[in-house]
Design a protein around this motif. Structure first.
Motif, PDB file in Angstrom:
ATOM      1  N   HIS A   1      -0.242   3.666   3.051  1.00 57.83           N
ATOM      2  CA  HIS A   1      -0.925   4.809   2.439  1.00 57.83           C
ATOM      3  C   HIS A   1      -1.775   5.641   3.397  1.00 57.83           C
ATOM      4  O   HIS A   1      -1.912   6.848   3.173  1.00 57.83           O
ATOM      5  CB  HIS A   1      -1.768   4.355   1.243  1.00 57.83           C
ATOM      6  CG  HIS A   1      -2.812   3.344   1.568  1.00 57.83           C
ATOM      7  ND1 HIS A   1      -2.529   2.001   1.729  1.00 57.83           N
ATOM      8  CD2 HIS A   1      -4.147   3.475   1.757  1.00 57.83           C
ATOM      9  CE1 HIS A   1      -3.640   1.352   2.003  1.00 57.83           C
ATOM     10  NE2 HIS A   1      -4.626   2.212   2.034  1.00 57.83           N
TER      11      HIS A   1
ATOM     12  N   ALA B   1      -0.211   8.978   4.509  1.00 56.03           N
ATOM     13  CA  ALA B   1      -0.132  10.134   3.607  1.00 56.03           C
ATOM     14  C   ALA B   1      -1.256  11.128   3.850  1.00 56.03           C
ATOM     15  O   ALA B   1      -1.104  12.328   3.572  1.00 56.03           O
ATOM     16  CB  ALA B   1      -0.155   9.656   2.158  1.00 56.03           C
ATOM     17  N   GLU B   2      -2.374  10.650   4.370  1.00 56.00           N
ATOM     18  CA  GLU B   2      -3.521  11.527   4.595  1.00 56.00           C
ATOM     19  C   GLU B   2      -3.262  12.550   5.700  1.00 56.00           C
ATOM     20  O   GLU B   2      -3.959  13.562   5.780  1.00 56.00           O
ATOM     21  CB  GLU B   2      -4.744  10.677   4.948  1.00 56.00           C
ATOM     22  CG  GLU B   2      -5.125   9.666   3.867  1.00 56.00           C
ATOM     23  CD  GLU B   2      -6.169   8.670   4.346  1.00 56.00           C
ATOM     24  OE1 GLU B   2      -6.638   8.819   5.503  1.00 56.00           O
ATOM     25  OE2 GLU B   2      -6.498   7.757   3.585  1.00 56.00           O
TER      26      GLU B   2
ATOM     27  N   ARG C   1       5.340  11.429  -1.093  1.00 56.74           N
ATOM     28  CA  ARG C   1       3.904  11.199  -1.257  1.00 56.74           C
ATOM     29  C   ARG C   1       3.602   9.974  -2.119  1.00 56.74           C
ATOM     30  O   ARG C   1       2.817   9.103  -1.691  1.00 56.74           O
ATOM     31  CB  ARG C   1       3.239  12.458  -1.817  1.00 56.74           C
ATOM     32  CG  ARG C   1       1.719  12.356  -1.876  1.00 56.74           C
ATOM     33  CD  ARG C   1       1.098  13.709  -2.193  1.00 56.74           C
ATOM     34  NE  ARG C   1      -0.356  13.651  -2.152  1.00 56.74           N
ATOM     35  CZ  ARG C   1      -1.145  14.704  -2.206  1.00 56.74           C
ATOM     36  NH1 ARG C   1      -0.609  15.929  -2.304  1.00 56.74           N
ATOM     37  NH2 ARG C   1      -2.453  14.575  -2.159  1.00 56.74           N
TER      38      ARG C   1
ATOM     39  N   GLU D   1       1.524   6.696  -0.908  1.00 58.22           N
ATOM     40  CA  GLU D   1       0.217   6.467  -1.521  1.00 58.22           C
ATOM     41  C   GLU D   1       0.190   5.195  -2.362  1.00 58.22           C
ATOM     42  O   GLU D   1      -0.825   4.476  -2.388  1.00 58.22           O
ATOM     43  CB  GLU D   1      -0.188   7.676  -2.359  1.00 58.22           C
ATOM     44  CG  GLU D   1      -0.517   8.904  -1.524  1.00 58.22           C
ATOM     45  CD  GLU D   1      -0.972  10.093  -2.341  1.00 58.22           C
ATOM     46  OE1 GLU D   1      -1.591  11.000  -1.757  1.00 58.22           O
ATOM     47  OE2 GLU D   1      -0.709  10.116  -3.564  1.00 58.22           O
ATOM     48  N   ASN D   2       1.275   4.876  -3.043  1.00 58.79           N
ATOM     49  CA  ASN D   2       1.295   3.697  -3.907  1.00 58.79           C
ATOM     50  C   ASN D   2       1.425   2.385  -3.146  1.00 58.79           C
ATOM     51  O   ASN D   2       1.351   1.301  -3.747  1.00 58.79           O
ATOM     52  CB  ASN D   2       2.441   3.813  -4.920  1.00 58.79           C
ATOM     53  CG  ASN D   2       2.185   4.888  -5.956  1.00 58.79           C
ATOM     54  OD1 ASN D   2       1.048   5.260  -6.207  1.00 58.79           O
ATOM     55  ND2 ASN D   2       3.256   5.395  -6.554  1.00 58.79           N
TER      56      ASN D   2
ATOM     57  N   ASP E   1      -0.759   1.102  -1.447  1.00 59.77           N
ATOM     58  CA  ASP E   1      -2.027   0.377  -1.455  1.00 59.77           C
ATOM     59  C   ASP E   1      -2.025  -0.735  -2.504  1.00 59.77           C
ATOM     60  O   ASP E   1      -2.970  -1.536  -2.571  1.00 59.77           O
ATOM     61  CB  ASP E   1      -3.211   1.320  -1.675  1.00 59.77           C
ATOM     62  CG  ASP E   1      -3.216   1.980  -3.045  1.00 59.77           C
ATOM     63  OD1 ASP E   1      -2.197   1.891  -3.774  1.00 59.77           O
ATOM     64  OD2 ASP E   1      -4.237   2.605  -3.393  1.00 59.77           O
TER      65      ASP E   1
END
Length: 308
Positions: free
Chosen positions: A118, A121-122, A133, A137-138, A140
């Motif tokens: 994740h 993604a930042e 995305r 992100e998922n 985590d």
């Protein structure tokens, strides 16, 4: 000792198309970059597949079949198919292609772990595809499942039944002890090819002291029955590979593990990374192994005994 096996991990399932325009995603792109890596000096090609429509990681044997025969005919390199696939795939999906093609070699992750992507993604502001995305992100809340039962099944289905040997991927010291457990059970036999993996969030960090510790532990557990290779994620790719070569180990590079060729500069293709590590290891007095030399060192069955 002088011969060093260079593995190239061509595309993987971690990086997404928005991260680099040079990441190969179509069958033609994967084939072209794999052939370039082999020409540059990679004896082993570590292979995944992607859906050519959007670059999503794929377990579909048809997506592998779109490029594997071309590689078998033209590259001469050892074709090493993943059994890890992607951490979001079921074990059934992950094994579909290697069971269909019975390759000389497969990867095998030696334990379940958090596999956190994740933070990547930042860094992305322009997304090419809607799936990317949430995929990043998922992570985590993602556990990459590789239980002892899973490992035993892979060893039987691909090793015992189809004659593959393995790139044993060890992301932490406990994974070496799991490998020793299967060694004691007679489920794996030497020569073992152990891939120390550094820098994945959830696994051991890319610290030189950790490489020394893993090597010392493997020496204790396996003696002369193993050879080790090193891959490190991101900016640690070349420094840790260089250390591995200096210690007498083997190396893995490729766009699966890092998208960069140097600080702030995207690699144009996989061959660029292979050429760079080849220059480094040759300066250290190591000679890159040919594919057939790698086959002999690792006890592989040969490309003619695959169904590719």
């Amino acid at each position: 000792m002088s011969k060093i096996i260079i593995t190239c991990a061509v595309t993987g399932s971690i990086h997404t198309p928005s991260m680099s325009p040079h990441l190969p995603v179509t069958p033609d792109q994967i084939a072209e970059q794999a052939l370039g890596a082999a020409e540059a000096g990679a004896a082993i090609l570590h292979l995944h597949a992607r859906d050519p429509a959007d670059g999503r990681p794929s377990a579909d044997p048809a997506h592998y079949a779109a490029y594997l025969p071309r590689l078998k005919q033209a590259a001469g390199a050892v074709l090493n198919l993943t059994t890890g696939g992607s951490a979001v795939m079921s074990l059934e999906d992950r094994l579909a292609a290697p069971k269909a093609f019975a390759p000389e070699m497969c990867s095998l992750n030696m334990g379940s772990m958090n596999f956190a992507l994740h933070p990547a993604a930042e860094k992305i502001t322009d997304w090419k595809h809607p799936w990317e995305r949430p995929f990043l992100e998922n992570s985590d809340d993602l556990v990459f499942k590789n239980t002892p039962r899973d490992i035993a099944r892979i060893l039987k289905d691909l090793g015992e039944d189809r004659g593959a040997r393995f790139e044993f991927e060890c992301y932490d010291v406990g994974h070496l002890y799991m490998l020793r457990h299967f060694f004691d059970r007679g489920a794996v036999t030497p020569p073992l090819f152990i891939q120390f993996v550094f820098g994945v969030l959830g696994g051991i960090g890319a610290d030189p002291a950790h490489l020394l510790h893993l090597k010392e532990t493997a020496d204790k557990l396996f003696g002369s029955d193993y050879a080790f290779s090193v891959l490190a994620a991101g900016r640690w790719q070349m420094p840790m590979a260089t250390m591995a070569a200096a210690l007498g180990g083997h190396v893995r590079v490729g766009l699966e593990d890092s998208l960069m060729i140097s600080r702030g500069q995207l690699a144009q293709d996989n061959a660029e990374q292979v050429a760079k590590i080849r220059r480094i290891v040759e300066e250290l007095g190591r000679d890159p192994a040919t594919p057939d030399e790698a086959r002999g060192m690792l006890g592989l069955k040969g490309a003619d005994r695959t169904t590719i």
